[in-house]
Design a protein around this motif. Structure first.
Motif, PDB file in Angstrom:
ATOM      1  N   LEU A  82       0.827  -1.204   0.000  1.00 45.33           N
ATOM      2  CA  LEU A  82       0.000   0.000   0.000  1.00 45.33           C
ATOM      3  C   LEU A  82       0.861   1.253   0.000  1.00 45.33           C
ATOM      4  O   LEU A  82       0.590   2.212  -0.733  1.00 45.33           O
ATOM      5  N   THR A  83       1.913   1.244   0.782  1.00 45.22           N
ATOM      6  CA  THR A  83       2.808   2.399   0.837  1.00 45.22           C
ATOM      7  C   THR A  83       3.426   2.683  -0.524  1.00 45.22           C
ATOM      8  O   THR A  83       3.460   3.829  -0.972  1.00 45.22           O
ATOM      9  N   THR A  84       3.900   1.656  -1.186  1.00 44.61           N
ATOM     10  CA  THR A  84       4.515   1.819  -2.498  1.00 44.61           C
ATOM     11  C   THR A  84       3.504   2.341  -3.514  1.00 44.61           C
ATOM     12  O   THR A  84       3.802   3.251  -4.290  1.00 44.61           O
ATOM     13  N   THR A  85       2.307   1.786  -3.501  1.00 47.38           N
ATOM     14  CA  THR A  85       1.272   2.215  -4.445  1.00 47.38           C
ATOM     15  C   THR A  85       0.893   3.667  -4.212  1.00 47.38           C
ATOM     16  O   THR A  85       0.803   4.455  -5.162  1.00 47.38           O
ATOM     17  N   LEU A  86       0.681   4.055  -2.952  1.00 48.27           N
ATOM     18  CA  LEU A  86       0.306   5.442  -2.656  1.00 48.27           C
ATOM     19  C   LEU A  86       1.431   6.424  -2.985  1.00 48.27           C
ATOM     20  O   LEU A  86       1.186   7.488  -3.560  1.00 48.27           O
ATOM     21  N   ALA A  87       2.646   6.068  -2.648  1.00 47.48           N
ATOM     22  CA  ALA A  87       3.780   6.954  -2.939  1.00 47.48           C
ATOM     23  C   ALA A  87       3.969   7.119  -4.445  1.00 47.48           C
ATOM     24  O   ALA A  87       4.197   8.234  -4.939  1.00 47.48           O
ATOM     25  N   GLY A  88       3.867   6.033  -5.178  1.00 50.14           N
ATOM     26  CA  GLY A  88       4.026   6.105  -6.629  1.00 50.14           C
ATOM     27  C   GLY A  88       2.916   6.897  -7.293  1.00 50.14           C
ATOM     28  O   GLY A  88       3.164   7.704  -8.198  1.00 50.14           O
ATOM     29  N   LEU A  93       1.000  12.074  -9.735  1.00 48.65           N
ATOM     30  CA  LEU A  93       0.095  13.229  -9.673  1.00 48.65           C
ATOM     31  C   LEU A  93       0.878  14.539  -9.585  1.00 48.65           C
ATOM     32  O   LEU A  93       0.496  15.538 -10.194  1.00 48.65           O
ATOM     33  N   LEU A  94       1.971  14.528  -8.861  1.00 49.24           N
ATOM     34  CA  LEU A  94       2.789  15.740  -8.744  1.00 49.24           C
ATOM     35  C   LEU A  94       3.564  16.023 -10.034  1.00 49.24           C
ATOM     36  O   LEU A  94       3.814  17.175 -10.374  1.00 49.24           O
ATOM     37  N   ARG A  95       3.926  14.989 -10.771  1.00 55.19           N
ATOM     38  CA  ARG A  95       4.652  15.175 -12.028  1.00 55.19           C
ATOM     39  C   ARG A  95       3.731  15.604 -13.170  1.00 55.19           C
ATOM     40  O   ARG A  95       4.195  16.148 -14.167  1.00 55.19           O
ATOM     41  N   PHE A  96       2.431  15.342 -13.014  1.00 54.93           N
ATOM     42  CA  PHE A  96       1.453  15.702 -14.038  1.00 54.93           C
ATOM     43  C   PHE A  96       0.365  16.572 -13.414  1.00 54.93           C
ATOM     44  O   PHE A  96      -0.714  16.081 -13.064  1.00 54.93           O
ATOM     45  N   PRO A  97       0.648  17.873 -13.270  1.00 55.84           N
ATOM     46  CA  PRO A  97      -0.279  18.770 -12.567  1.00 55.84           C
ATOM     47  C   PRO A  97      -1.669  18.837 -13.204  1.00 55.84           C
ATOM     48  O   PRO A  97      -2.651  19.048 -12.491  1.00 55.84           O
ATOM     49  N   GLN A  98      -1.788  18.637 -14.511  1.00 55.57           N
ATOM     50  CA  GLN A  98      -3.105  18.678 -15.132  1.00 55.57           C
ATOM     51  C   GLN A  98      -3.969  17.505 -14.654  1.00 55.57           C
ATOM     52  O   GLN A  98      -5.177  17.653 -14.471  1.00 55.57           O
ATOM     53  N   THR A  99      -3.356  16.358 -14.411  1.00 56.40           N
ATOM     54  CA  THR A  99      -4.078  15.196 -13.878  1.00 56.40           C
ATOM     55  C   THR A  99      -4.514  15.474 -12.445  1.00 56.40           C
ATOM     56  O   THR A  99      -5.661  15.199 -12.073  1.00 56.40           O
ATOM     57  N   LEU A 100      -3.607  16.025 -11.653  1.00 54.26           N
ATOM     58  CA  LEU A 100      -3.937  16.385 -10.275  1.00 54.26           C
ATOM     59  C   LEU A 100      -5.065  17.403 -10.237  1.00 54.26           C
ATOM     60  O   LEU A 100      -5.979  17.302  -9.413  1.00 54.26           O
TER      61      LEU A 100
END
Length: 155
Positions: A82-88, A93-100
């Motif tokens: 879960l930690t790996t999935t959430l962090a990834g 989301l931070l690398r693609f601000p339009q998606t966020l």
């Protein structure tokens, strides 16, 4: 996967042979750590509610090895996936601000108050569901393999 391959001896041997020695050593170290934690926990008289308390109650039907193997799997499953999935997912989301931005817009427009947010209502948000599914696909941690047979090869 390792368990399924055992039905095909040649494929199983090939797969076991291909596992790096460092991976086998890490698995052995994890198993020994889990075994030690289980033995310490089973040796205590203190009754506290955790997953081992349930295994302790059913101990008559389980061997120590079965309890230790189960604990090893539970420790891995609960600590890393879960930690790996959430962090990834957060990283993407931070690398693609339009998606966020699209995700934020969907969540903020769906709820008037924080009290309206629950698992049922969150599950009805299609973009949020897509983001979670994609995050799981790209960052899924597969941690199940049959260590008892892999470790025998390297001894």
């Amino acid at each position: 996967m390792m368990s399924a391959c055992r039905y095909y001896p040649l494929l199983y041997r090939l797969l076991v042979w291909s596992v790096p020695k460092s991976s086998v050593q890490k698995q052995q170290k994890h198993f020994l750590m889990a075994k030690q934690k289980v033995q310490n926990r089973l040796g205590t008289k203190q009754d506290r509610p955790d997953f081992l308390s349930h295994l302790k109650k059913a101990r008559e039907g389980l061997s120590d090895t079965e309890i230790e193997s189960t604990a090893g799997i539970i420790i891995i499953a609960g600590s890393n996936s879960l930690t790996t999935t959430l962090a990834g997912t957060t990283n993407y989301l931070l690398r693609f601000p339009q998606t966020l931005e699209m995700l934020s817009r969907e969540v903020r427009s769906a709820f008037r108050t924080e009290a309206d947010i629950n698992l049922t209502t969150l599950g009805q948000l299609p973009y949020l569901s897509a983001v979670i599914e994609e995050g799981a696909v790209h960052h899924l941690t597969c941690t199940t393999w049959d260590a008892t047979h892999c470790t025998k090869r390297r001894k």
